[in-house]
Design an enzyme around this catalytic site. Structure first.
Site, mmCIF file in Angstrom:
data_model
loop_
_atom_site.group_PDB
_atom_site.id
_atom_site.type_symbol
_atom_site.label_atom_id
_atom_site.label_comp_id
_atom_site.label_asym_id
_atom_site.label_seq_id
_atom_site.Cartn_x
_atom_site.Cartn_y
_atom_site.Cartn_z
ATOM 1 N N GLU A 105 12.884 29.446 3.885
ATOM 2 C CA GLU A 105 12.310 30.681 3.364
ATOM 3 C C GLU A 105 12.776 31.873 4.193
ATOM 4 O O GLU A 105 13.093 31.733 5.369
ATOM 5 C CB GLU A 105 10.777 30.615 3.431
ATOM 6 C CG GLU A 105 10.180 29.453 2.681
ATOM 7 C CD GLU A 105 8.693 29.279 2.967
ATOM 8 O OE1 GLU A 105 8.116 30.134 3.676
ATOM 9 O OE2 GLU A 105 8.119 28.288 2.518
ATOM 10 N N CYS B 200 12.388 38.590 7.872
ATOM 11 C CA CYS B 200 11.982 37.426 8.665
ATOM 12 C C CYS B 200 12.857 36.258 8.224
ATOM 13 O O CYS B 200 12.831 35.865 7.057
ATOM 14 C CB CYS B 200 10.504 37.125 8.422
ATOM 15 S SG CYS B 200 9.876 35.716 9.374
ATOM 16 N N CYS C 118 10.659 22.100 11.289
ATOM 17 C CA CYS C 118 10.495 22.447 12.703
ATOM 18 C C CYS C 118 10.025 21.209 13.450
ATOM 19 O O CYS C 118 9.223 20.426 12.927
ATOM 20 C CB CYS C 118 9.483 23.582 12.873
ATOM 21 S SG CYS C 118 9.297 24.137 14.594
ATOM 22 N N CYS D 63 0.697 25.118 11.717
ATOM 23 C CA CYS D 63 1.901 25.656 11.093
ATOM 24 C C CYS D 63 2.347 24.792 9.925
ATOM 25 O O CYS D 63 2.597 23.589 10.089
ATOM 26 C CB CYS D 63 3.018 25.748 12.131
ATOM 27 S SG CYS D 63 4.579 26.327 11.458
ATOM 28 N N CYS E 203 4.675 31.129 7.079
ATOM 29 C CA CYS E 203 5.925 30.394 7.074
ATOM 30 C C CYS E 203 5.751 28.938 6.644
ATOM 31 O O CYS E 203 4.923 28.233 7.135
ATOM 32 C CB CYS E 203 6.389 30.415 8.487
ATOM 33 S SG CYS E 203 8.005 30.462 8.665
#
Length: 403
Positions: free
Chosen positions: A135, A148, A155, A162, A396
């Protein structure tokens, strides 16, 4: 300095971090699993944006074309934001398709695009060549346009709050996949897709002015490709995008050796430390990499960044109700920052996107105000972050997870 953990400081409940709606991956010892190496190492074909101008010239000569075609092709990509051979009329018609195929292989395929904030925020969901999803979020503010960007697909830092971390790390993005997010954003702006221009005579940028590496992934875990992408961003056109290094922010959850390495790059980037807790007891649970490098080590590295670059460091702090927003934590944060000097740091409290019924929800306004008041009373410059995109899964990884 002592950890302020006595009962006298606990005037409100202490909520402990925990994963909700998913099972957090753990290692053999039961601690959250950290992934510093990408499990999938396949990268896309080499792209013009992976190469310096000299390397582009060499590749074109190798392909049987004059070296000066590299400058022409770079101008089309970095200044006109085009990859369409039919628009490259300064290239020989018989060779355009071949040159574009070899030098500008497709990197990002748009899957979804969502708008909010009266058209001044666009969230893009991209599919990469191998099916991975990433994204980026484009935001117009008075006087600047911020993008961004993502640096990894997924990740490996496994932070329980998150959305990106829930799926773990798929792979690092190539330098060109990072840069192409900026070129795609510039193309959208050039096409008039980011709201209307200001009518009050104020400055309106026709392209992205600011980059924040706060999208999917831990940027410093993809260090080599991150720096290659940054070099493309700051290189003068047509070698790169001609952006200001001072307008590029690299964020990290605290990979201490990489923070120090970044400080030694001799680039005036802005560095942001995603701290979210000043005490190791909570941060061990909230940010699993704290098991490797503790709060004081991360703050020492951040201070080193300031000393080497002269650039003020940002401390990112997501305020989460009854978890990390206690007044004593504001006092402890101020104490630790001031112990390392004055004028080197700025704190950005971030209102968490509220989730009804979840432990991960925003602090009450009065609590937020008191947290900020205590920091400011201790002489710490503090600015409440202006958040964007709540209506479009702005946090995110939310859009990729939904897809």
């Amino acid at each position: 300095m002592t950890e302020h953990t006595t009962a006298a400081h606990r005037t409100r409940p202490q909520v402990r971090p925990k994963a909700e709606g998913w099972t957090q991956a753990t290692d053999a010892g039961g601690r959250p699993l950290l992934q510093f190496r990408e499990p999938r190492r396949t990268q896309p074909e080499t792209h013009l944006a992976d190469l310096s101008l000299a390397e582009r010239k060499a590749k074109l000569v190798e392909l049987g074309h004059p070296a000066f075609r590299a400058t022409q092709l770079s101008t089309h990509y970095f200044e006109h934001y085009t990859v369409d051979p039919e628009q490259m009329t300064d290239l020989p018609a018989s060779a355009r398709s071949e040159i574009v195929e070899k030098m500008l292989p497709p990197l990002l395929t748009e899957v979804r695009r969502l708008r909010t904030d009266k058209g001044e925020t666009i969230k893009f969901l991209w599919r990469l060549f191998d099916g991975a999803l990433v994204e980026s979020v484009l935001m117009r503010y008075p006087g600047r346009v911020t993008l961004c960007v993502s640096s990894q697909a997924g990740c490996g830092m496994n932070c329980p709050f998150c959305a990106t971390g829930q799926a773990g790390l798929t792979r690092n993005l190539s330098a060109a996949e990072i840069v192409d997010q900026v070129v795609a954003a510039n193309r959208a702006i050039a096409n008039g897709e980011l709201g209307g221009l200001r009518k009050d005579g104020g400055f309106d940028s026709p392209r992205v002015t600011n980059i924040v590496f706060m999208g999917m992934g831990e940027p410093l875990a993809n260090y080599k490709r991150l720096m290659n992408a940054v070099n493309r961003m700051v290189a003068p056109a047509p070698e790169g995008l001609g952006m200001s290094a001072r307008h590029i922010t690299v964020s990290s959850v605290g990979l201490v050796p990489a923070i120090r390495k970044l400080a030694d790059e001799d680039l005036p980037l802005t560095f942001a430390l995603s701290l979210h807790a000043p005490d190791d007891t909570l941060r061990d649970e909230l940010i699993p990499v704290n098991d490797r490098w503790k709060v004081d080590e991360a703050l020492d590295a951040a201070r080193y960044y300031f000393e080497k670059t002269g650039r003020r460091v940002s401390i990112e702090y997501a305020l989460i109700k009854d978890m990390n927003d206690h007044a004593w934590r504001a006092d402890l944060l101020a104490e630790k920052l001031n112990a390392r000097g004055r004028g080197w740091v700025h704190v950005n409290p971030i209102p968490l996107n509220p989730t009804p019924g979840s432990i991960w929800t925003a602090s009450e306004p009065a609590v937020t105000n008191e947290f900020i008041r205590r920091l400011e009373a201790a002489g710490i410059p503090t600015t409440l972050r202006d958040t964007r995109g709540k209506e479009i899964d702005g946090a995110c990884g939310q859009l990729a997870a939904a897809e």
